[in-house]
Design an enzyme around this catalytic site. Structure first.
Site, PDB file in Angstrom:
ATOM      1  N   ASP A  13      25.896  52.606   8.269  1.00 42.83           N
ATOM      2  CA  ASP A  13      26.950  53.434   7.723  1.00 42.83           C
ATOM      3  C   ASP A  13      27.638  52.620   6.629  1.00 42.83           C
ATOM      4  O   ASP A  13      27.509  51.392   6.577  1.00 42.83           O
ATOM      5  CB  ASP A  13      27.929  53.802   8.837  1.00 42.83           C
ATOM      6  CG  ASP A  13      29.066  54.671   8.344  1.00 42.83           C
ATOM      7  OD1 ASP A  13      28.809  55.593   7.551  1.00 42.83           O
ATOM      8  OD2 ASP A  13      30.216  54.417   8.747  1.00 42.83           O
ATOM      9  N   ASP A  15      31.345  53.210   4.827  1.00 41.57           N
ATOM     10  CA  ASP A  15      32.781  52.944   4.968  1.00 41.57           C
ATOM     11  C   ASP A  15      33.108  52.483   6.389  1.00 41.57           C
ATOM     12  O   ASP A  15      32.753  53.137   7.369  1.00 41.57           O
ATOM     13  CB  ASP A  15      33.585  54.205   4.642  1.00 41.57           C
ATOM     14  CG  ASP A  15      33.315  54.707   3.231  1.00 41.57           C
ATOM     15  OD1 ASP A  15      33.083  53.877   2.340  1.00 41.57           O
ATOM     16  OD2 ASP A  15      33.332  55.935   3.030  1.00 41.57           O
ATOM     17  N   THR A  56      25.411  57.706   4.716  1.00 42.61           N
ATOM     18  CA  THR A  56      26.856  57.874   4.679  1.00 42.61           C
ATOM     19  C   THR A  56      27.265  59.312   4.380  1.00 42.61           C
ATOM     20  O   THR A  56      26.643  59.990   3.556  1.00 42.61           O
ATOM     21  CB  THR A  56      27.471  56.912   3.621  1.00 42.61           C
ATOM     22  OG1 THR A  56      28.874  57.148   3.502  1.00 42.61           O
ATOM     23  CG2 THR A  56      26.819  57.071   2.268  1.00 42.61           C
ATOM     24  N   GLN A  58      29.679  61.723   2.576  1.00 41.79           N
ATOM     25  CA  GLN A  58      30.532  61.651   1.392  1.00 41.79           C
ATOM     26  C   GLN A  58      31.014  63.044   1.015  1.00 41.79           C
ATOM     27  O   GLN A  58      30.692  63.584  -0.056  1.00 41.79           O
ATOM     28  CB  GLN A  58      29.784  60.969   0.242  1.00 41.79           C
ATOM     29  CG  GLN A  58      29.493  59.504   0.460  1.00 41.79           C
ATOM     30  CD  GLN A  58      30.770  58.679   0.638  1.00 41.79           C
ATOM     31  OE1 GLN A  58      31.759  58.894  -0.065  1.00 41.79           O
ATOM     32  NE2 GLN A  58      30.759  57.744   1.583  1.00 41.79           N
ATOM     33  N   CYS A 103      25.933  71.685   7.609  1.00 40.20           N
ATOM     34  CA  CYS A 103      24.629  71.202   7.149  1.00 40.20           C
ATOM     35  C   CYS A 103      23.951  70.375   8.246  1.00 40.20           C
ATOM     36  O   CYS A 103      24.552  70.022   9.249  1.00 40.20           O
ATOM     37  CB  CYS A 103      24.803  70.344   5.900  1.00 40.20           C
ATOM     38  SG  CYS A 103      25.601  68.759   6.234  1.00 40.20           S
ATOM     39  N   ARG A 106      24.877  65.943   7.603  1.00 32.42           N
ATOM     40  CA  ARG A 106      26.140  65.253   7.854  1.00 32.42           C
ATOM     41  C   ARG A 106      26.129  64.699   9.272  1.00 32.42           C
ATOM     42  O   ARG A 106      25.956  65.437  10.249  1.00 32.42           O
ATOM     43  CB  ARG A 106      27.326  66.214   7.665  1.00 32.42           C
ATOM     44  CG  ARG A 106      28.671  65.545   7.915  1.00 32.42           C
ATOM     45  CD  ARG A 106      29.841  66.508   7.710  1.00 32.42           C
ATOM     46  NE  ARG A 106      31.079  65.882   8.144  1.00 32.42           N
ATOM     47  CZ  ARG A 106      31.826  65.072   7.392  1.00 32.42           C
ATOM     48  NH1 ARG A 106      31.453  64.820   6.147  1.00 32.42           N
ATOM     49  NH2 ARG A 106      32.922  64.532   7.861  1.00 32.42           N
ATOM     50  N   LYS A 107      26.294  63.389   9.404  1.00 34.42           N
ATOM     51  CA  LYS A 107      26.377  62.809  10.739  1.00 34.42           C
ATOM     52  C   LYS A 107      27.558  63.430  11.483  1.00 34.42           C
ATOM     53  O   LYS A 107      28.607  63.660  10.867  1.00 34.42           O
ATOM     54  CB  LYS A 107      26.540  61.285  10.643  1.00 34.42           C
ATOM     55  CG  LYS A 107      25.332  60.572  10.049  1.00 34.42           C
ATOM     56  CD  LYS A 107      25.605  59.079   9.837  1.00 34.42           C
ATOM     57  CE  LYS A 107      26.645  58.878   8.736  1.00 34.42           C
ATOM     58  NZ  LYS A 107      26.965  57.448   8.517  1.00 34.42           N
TER      59      LYS A 107
END
Length: 206
Positions: A13, A15, A56, A58, A103, A106-107
């Site tokens: 990951d 951030d 990641t 975003q 979606c 997206r984790k």
């Protein structure tokens, strides 16, 4: 760089793992601040000759807070900083969608990991996912990765949250430096470092 053991990767990951989190999100390179030891950790993982892939979320893009060009520039400069230090990042994969868009990339959804597996011929069961949230853990576990939650970024807050009771069978590391040492100390991942901390593994609940 091709792996000596085809199909092996470390997913990171961004951030809270590589760079500092910001309450107002990282929207430009001037707001991007590496966490201590992050670059060196990625360089060390590179010596295992595995794929290094950043995955990641975003949503700043679809929220209109940053352009794709700005995010792409951040990632280009991130990869360049690691390369100049002697390491490599094979690719940065990111999801631009807001949580409400539903979606699959997206984790905690595993779409980014699956896309990387298809692109690079990865065996996800021989790979690691390192993150600072249970969303990262969920994404990794759903495709069979070994998972490590770091205490940096949101990590400590996640461990103290009510969500912690829903997750199990992951490793807790202080930061990316310790996570890298644990990975490199694992059987088959290259020369063991001189000191490998004993990992704290949250056991599976019965």
């Amino acid at each position: 760089m091709l792996s000596d053991a085809p199909g092996r990767a470390v997913f990171l990951d961004r951030d809270g793992v590589i760079n500092e989190n910001r309450d107002d999100h990282v929207k430009s390179w001037t707001e991007f601040v590496f966490l201590p030891g992050a670059i060196e950790s990625i360089v060390a993982l590179s010596r295992a000759r595995c794929r290094i892939l950043v995955v990641t979320n975003q949503a700043v893009i679809n929220r209109g807070l940053a352009s794709r060009a700005s995010i792409d520039q951040i990632h280009a400069r991130l990869c360049d900083a690691v390369a100049r230090a002697g390491g490599h990042i094979d690719e940065v994969l990111y999801c631009p969608h807001r949580p409400d868009e539903g979606c699959g990339c997206r984790k905690p959804q595993p779409g980014l990991l699956i896309a990387a597996a298809d692109r690079y011929g990865l065996d996800l069961t021989r790979s690691y996912m390192v993150g600072d949230s249970f969303g990262d853990i969920a994404a990794g576990r759903s495709v069979g990765c070994e998972t490590i939650l770091v205490r940096t970024g949101r990590g400590n807050r996640q461990l103290e949250s009510s969500d912690a009771a829903r997750f199990a069978n992951y490793i807790v590391a202080d930061d990316l430096q310790q996570a890298a040492r644990l990975i490199l100390g694992a059987r088959g991942w290259g020369a063991s470092p001189r000191t490998v901390p004993v990992p704290i593994r949250v056991p599976a609940r019965r």
